[in-house]
Design a protein around this motif. Structure first.
Motif, PDB file in Angstrom:
ATOM      1  N   ASP A 489      -9.442  17.077  -2.351  1.00  0.00           N
ATOM      2  CA  ASP A 489     -10.581  16.172  -2.451  1.00  0.00           C
ATOM      3  C   ASP A 489     -10.289  14.804  -1.849  1.00  0.00           C
ATOM      4  O   ASP A 489     -11.107  13.898  -1.938  1.00  0.00           O
ATOM      5  N   ARG A 490      -9.104  14.631  -1.230  1.00  0.00           N
ATOM      6  CA  ARG A 490      -8.753  13.318  -0.696  1.00  0.00           C
ATOM      7  C   ARG A 490      -9.447  13.101   0.642  1.00  0.00           C
ATOM      8  O   ARG A 490      -9.349  13.907   1.542  1.00  0.00           O
ATOM      9  N   GLN A 491     -10.111  11.946   0.732  1.00  0.00           N
ATOM     10  CA  GLN A 491     -10.851  11.634   1.943  1.00  0.00           C
ATOM     11  C   GLN A 491     -10.127  10.616   2.817  1.00  0.00           C
ATOM     12  O   GLN A 491     -10.621  10.261   3.882  1.00  0.00           O
ATOM     13  N   HIS A 492      -8.947  10.127   2.350  1.00  0.00           N
ATOM     14  CA  HIS A 492      -8.199   9.149   3.135  1.00  0.00           C
ATOM     15  C   HIS A 492      -6.734   9.247   2.769  1.00  0.00           C
ATOM     16  O   HIS A 492      -6.354   9.841   1.769  1.00  0.00           O
ATOM     17  N   LEU A 493      -5.909   8.662   3.614  1.00  0.00           N
ATOM     18  CA  LEU A 493      -4.471   8.666   3.368  1.00  0.00           C
ATOM     19  C   LEU A 493      -4.104   7.749   2.208  1.00  0.00           C
ATOM     20  O   LEU A 493      -4.808   6.788   1.911  1.00  0.00           O
ATOM     21  N   GLY A 494      -2.962   8.050   1.638  1.00  0.00           N
ATOM     22  CA  GLY A 494      -2.375   7.116   0.691  1.00  0.00           C
ATOM     23  C   GLY A 494      -2.544   7.520  -0.755  1.00  0.00           C
ATOM     24  O   GLY A 494      -3.231   8.490  -1.068  1.00  0.00           O
ATOM     25  N   PRO A 495      -1.849   6.774  -1.591  1.00  0.00           N
ATOM     26  CA  PRO A 495      -1.037   5.601  -1.279  1.00  0.00           C
ATOM     27  C   PRO A 495       0.337   5.959  -0.714  1.00  0.00           C
ATOM     28  O   PRO A 495       0.832   7.067  -0.901  1.00  0.00           O
ATOM     29  N   TRP A 496       0.942   4.985  -0.036  1.00  0.00           N
ATOM     30  CA  TRP A 496       2.329   5.116   0.352  1.00  0.00           C
ATOM     31  C   TRP A 496       3.203   5.121  -0.894  1.00  0.00           C
ATOM     32  O   TRP A 496       2.926   4.415  -1.869  1.00  0.00           O
ATOM     33  N   MET A 497       4.280   5.886  -0.846  1.00  0.00           N
ATOM     34  CA  MET A 497       5.236   5.949  -1.966  1.00  0.00           C
ATOM     35  C   MET A 497       6.605   5.565  -1.426  1.00  0.00           C
ATOM     36  O   MET A 497       7.197   6.297  -0.627  1.00  0.00           O
ATOM     37  N   CYS A 498       7.096   4.397  -1.853  1.00  0.00           N
ATOM     38  CA  CYS A 498       8.332   3.847  -1.280  1.00  0.00           C
ATOM     39  C   CYS A 498       9.423   3.698  -2.335  1.00  0.00           C
ATOM     40  O   CYS A 498       9.152   3.350  -3.486  1.00  0.00           O
ATOM     41  N   TYR A 499      10.649   3.952  -1.920  1.00  0.00           N
ATOM     42  CA  TYR A 499      11.832   3.669  -2.719  1.00  0.00           C
ATOM     43  C   TYR A 499      12.360   2.277  -2.361  1.00  0.00           C
ATOM     44  O   TYR A 499      12.308   1.863  -1.194  1.00  0.00           O
ATOM     45  N   ALA A 500      12.946   1.607  -3.351  1.00  0.00           N
ATOM     46  CA  ALA A 500      13.611   0.332  -3.072  1.00  0.00           C
ATOM     47  C   ALA A 500      15.036   0.543  -2.608  1.00  0.00           C
ATOM     48  O   ALA A 500      15.575  -0.261  -1.843  1.00  0.00           O
ATOM     49  N   GLY A 501      15.679   1.619  -3.075  1.00  0.00           N
ATOM     50  CA  GLY A 501      17.118   1.800  -2.860  1.00  0.00           C
ATOM     51  C   GLY A 501      17.885   1.061  -3.938  1.00  0.00           C
ATOM     52  O   GLY A 501      17.464   0.008  -4.420  1.00  0.00           O
ATOM     53  N   GLY A 502      19.003   1.610  -4.360  1.00  0.00           N
ATOM     54  CA  GLY A 502      19.809   0.971  -5.396  1.00  0.00           C
ATOM     55  C   GLY A 502      20.511  -0.264  -4.866  1.00  0.00           C
ATOM     56  O   GLY A 502      21.035  -0.263  -3.749  1.00  0.00           O
ATOM     57  N   SER A 503      20.543  -1.331  -5.664  1.00  0.00           N
ATOM     58  CA  SER A 503      21.150  -2.587  -5.206  1.00  0.00           C
ATOM     59  C   SER A 503      22.466  -2.908  -5.900  1.00  0.00           C
ATOM     60  O   SER A 503      23.194  -3.787  -5.446  1.00  0.00           O
ATOM     61  N   GLY A 504      22.786  -2.213  -7.015  1.00  0.00           N
ATOM     62  CA  GLY A 504      23.920  -2.603  -7.825  1.00  0.00           C
ATOM     63  C   GLY A 504      25.144  -1.718  -7.674  1.00  0.00           C
ATOM     64  O   GLY A 504      25.027  -0.494  -7.579  1.00  0.00           O
ATOM     65  N   LYS A 557      -6.481  -0.583   4.695  1.00  0.00           N
ATOM     66  CA  LYS A 557      -6.411   0.877   4.667  1.00  0.00           C
ATOM     67  C   LYS A 557      -4.979   1.340   4.949  1.00  0.00           C
ATOM     68  O   LYS A 557      -4.264   0.746   5.761  1.00  0.00           O
ATOM     69  N   VAL A 558      -4.585   2.412   4.290  1.00  0.00           N
ATOM     70  CA  VAL A 558      -3.286   3.012   4.546  1.00  0.00           C
ATOM     71  C   VAL A 558      -3.268   3.595   5.955  1.00  0.00           C
ATOM     72  O   VAL A 558      -4.219   4.263   6.375  1.00  0.00           O
ATOM     73  N   VAL A 559      -2.182   3.338   6.691  1.00  0.00           N
ATOM     74  CA  VAL A 559      -2.051   3.863   8.050  1.00  0.00           C
ATOM     75  C   VAL A 559      -0.781   4.696   8.132  1.00  0.00           C
ATOM     76  O   VAL A 559       0.216   4.422   7.464  1.00  0.00           O
ATOM     77  N   ALA A 560      -0.826   5.739   8.940  1.00  0.00           N
ATOM     78  CA  ALA A 560       0.324   6.613   9.144  1.00  0.00           C
ATOM     79  C   ALA A 560       1.289   5.964  10.128  1.00  0.00           C
ATOM     80  O   ALA A 560       0.900   5.087  10.910  1.00  0.00           O
ATOM     81  N   PRO A 561       2.548   6.380  10.126  1.00  0.00           N
ATOM     82  CA  PRO A 561       3.511   5.831  11.096  1.00  0.00           C
ATOM     83  C   PRO A 561       3.052   6.081  12.517  1.00  0.00           C
ATOM     84  O   PRO A 561       2.464   7.137  12.819  1.00  0.00           O
ATOM     85  N   SER A 562       3.317   5.124  13.386  1.00  0.00           N
ATOM     86  CA  SER A 562       2.868   5.247  14.770  1.00  0.00           C
ATOM     87  C   SER A 562       3.502   6.433  15.467  1.00  0.00           C
ATOM     88  O   SER A 562       2.940   6.987  16.404  1.00  0.00           O
ATOM     89  N   SER A 563       4.706   6.844  15.016  1.00  0.00           N
ATOM     90  CA  SER A 563       5.382   7.959  15.677  1.00  0.00           C
ATOM     91  C   SER A 563       4.863   9.304  15.176  1.00  0.00           C
ATOM     92  O   SER A 563       5.274  10.328  15.675  1.00  0.00           O
TER      93      SER A 563
END
Length: 563
Positions: A489-504, A557-563
């Motif tokens: 039922d999704r009519q558009h991309l997203g949301p993006w789901m990002c990791y921060a990466g561990g810092s400690g 709007k959420v956009v896909a990677p250019s590549s």
């Protein structure tokens, strides 16, 4: 042959002494057995009161006649074993007396000075006032008391006392000050410092604990997401640390290296807001959670940067760790903290939102939804692993988002919504998402049960969600649309789901190519754009520069990677 009657008597006597030993040993074990209730009373101060005496008591489970409790009608105890349980036989506790200012009598004396020293300060030739006499207390403590009642309402009067641990301990509360010299204890694995507050703090409403972040005149705003610092009480122990030429680091102090890295990034990126996305502390390695939290908060407070925190699965994992509720109650009172416990009726601690305001109005330009992803699964039999966002949290999020929508439409440009969690959602790996701006180096340890919070994010138009938890994953993921323009039922991309990466460095590393890092979120609110990148702690050609820059939102709007 020993008569059976004598043997029976000896056995009974032995059992009696074992029972007595057990009762004495656990007589003061409330700190260990009920840390949530006891720690919720921190810090040890009483509004409108002044300290009239301070002392330290020592007790031993091997000595049946010793006690770590003084007369409770006269003395109050700071509920922290000064040995942090490192001495299973010996314990030590800080006690203090206090009185309300209006109850002070003619003979009462107010503590106006405290120091720790091996030498008698009364013998110092450079004393400011020779008429003032310092009094000795156990642990190398010297207190200066005045019998002048007017000292009780002056900035000289000590109105609160606390204990912090570690050679790197810092004090971040207004009007509080650490003693430069640690307590003089006969043993113990940690350096112990006393902290005192002189005078009464101004009302919270007049302090700079609550700030309102705003986009710049040009519409720019930058968030630094710091996740999985895994700080300890003390310097900590490095795990999987790499140095020059990708070789294992030797003689590495985990917290020292982590905090130096974060200081460098804060000074170079100059974020407008910091999001602490969980596992700030390495639970069992942080027996005094308060000292550990202060070390991290100090980085932002010193730079006057607002910050907002949520919890991870390790933050309250230790036997004597502060509960989530106690940690949040502490964070809520610290300078520049936007952290909040959130509604009591919603599962978890730390479900709240932060509004980033327009430059010259009270309208919101960006809204950040902060949610608690809890810890281990409540149903290991059916869903092994980690907990999931509960329906009460999803309902709260949707209800809040919808209630704010009308006000958000008043913003002159494109309003943007983001969310931050600690444990990733199942959708971070489901349906073979597009992986961009980083690497998938380890398995995604999302909950096995999907409560479909992702669907709620889609419904409410959230453009990105950031998480932590899986240290070596530092990518962004986007669920692809199927041919024909829609997936389900999704009519558009997203949301993006990002990791921060561990810092400690107190948390695991050990995956090839992984270095500790943080994620930057850069907003241009005038055109509804978000660009994100990472900063790494170490090494080689990636050192000292941003990597994996990725535009994830354009025109709102959420956009896909250019590549």
């Amino acid at each position: 042959m020993i008569p059976r009657r004598i043997v029976r008597t000896l056995i009974q006597a032995a059992l009696f002494f074992v029972l007595l030993f057990t009762l004495v040993f656990f007589a003061d074990a409330r700190y260990r057995l009920l840390p949530d209730r006891i720690h919720s009373a921190l810090p040890s101060h009483h509004p409108g009161s002044v300290i009239t005496d301070i002392t330290v008591t020592f007790c031993s489970s091997a000595n049946l006649f010793s006690s770590c409790r003084l007369d409770s009608d006269q003395w109050h105890r700071v509920e922290k074993d000064l040995y942090l349980r490192s001495g299973w036989v010996q314990s030590a506790w800080l006690h203090y007396q206090h009185k309300k200012e209006e109850e002070l009598g003619a003979d009462d004396r107010v503590v106006i000075g405290l120091k720790v020293s091996r030498n008698n300060p009364n013998s110092a030739e450079d004393r400011e006032d020779p008429s003032e006499v310092w009094e000795s207390r156990p642990g190398g403590i010297w207190i200066l008391r005045s019998n002048r009642r007017h000292d009780s309402d002056s900035s000289r009067a000590i109105t609160a006392v606390d204990v912090l641990f570690g050679p790197d301990s810092v004090e971040v509360r207004p009007n509080w000050e650490l003693t430069p010299t640690p307590l003089l204890l006969s043993s113990g694995t940690q350096i112990v410092r006393l902290s005192t507050r002189h005078g009464h703090p101004p009302p919270l409403s007049t302090q700079y604990t609550q700030v309102k972040p705003r986009v710049s005149k040009e519409g720019r705003f930058k968030i630094l997401q710091i996740s999985d610092t895994h700080l300890a009480t003390g310097l900590g122990v490095c795990r999987d640390a790499l140095g020059e030429d990708e070789l294992p680091s030797k003689n590495c102090e985990a917290d020292t290296r982590t905090l130096e890295f974060l200081e460098k990034i804060l000074d170079e990126e100059k974020p407008d807001l910091v999001v602490l996305s969980g596992d700030q502390t390495e639970g069992p390695a942080a027996p005094d959670t308060q000292s550990t939290i202060f070390k991290l908060a100090a980085l932002m407070i010193e730079r006057k940067i607002p910050y907002a925190a949520i919890f991870g699965n390790h933050d309250n994992e230790g036997d004597v760790s502060l509960s989530r509720a106690a940690q949040m109650s502490l964070l809520e009172t610290l300078p520049y903290s936007l952290s909040s416990a959130g509604p009591d009726a919603v599962d978890g601690v730390g479900n709240y939102y932060v509004e980033i305001l327009a430059h010259s109005s009270q309208h919101s330009a960006i809204t950040l939804y902060m949610l608690d992803t809890h810890a281990g699964s409540p149903d290991e039999k059916h869903y092994i692993g980690y907990d999931w966002l509960k329906q009460s949290q999803i309902d709260w999020f949707k209800r809040t988002s919808q209630s704010l929508r009308k006000d958000h439409q008043k913003y002159a440009h494109i309003h943007l919504d983001l969310a931050f969690i600690h444990i990733p959602l199942p959708e971070y790996i489901e349906d073979s998402p597009i992986i961009a701006g980083g690497e998938l180096r380890e398995g995604v340890t999302a909950p096995k049960y999907n409560s479909h919070f992702y669907d709620a994010l889609v419904e409410e138009g959230v453009v990105a969600v950031g998480c932590g938890h899986d240290h070596a994953n530092d990518y962004c993921a986007l669920r692809p649309l199927k041919e024909g323009g829609a997936a389900g039922d999704r009519q558009h991309l997203g949301p993006w789901m990002c990791y921060a990466g561990g810092s400690g460095f107190g948390g695991y590393g050990g995956y090839q190519g992984f270095h500790r890092g943080v994620r930057v979120w850069d907003f241009d609110a005038t055109v509804g754009r978000i660009v994100t990148w990472k900063r790494l702690e170490c090494c080689g050609e990636k050192k000292d520069r941003k990597i994996d820059e990725l535009m994830i939102v354009e025109g709102g709007k959420v956009v896909a990677p250019s590549s």
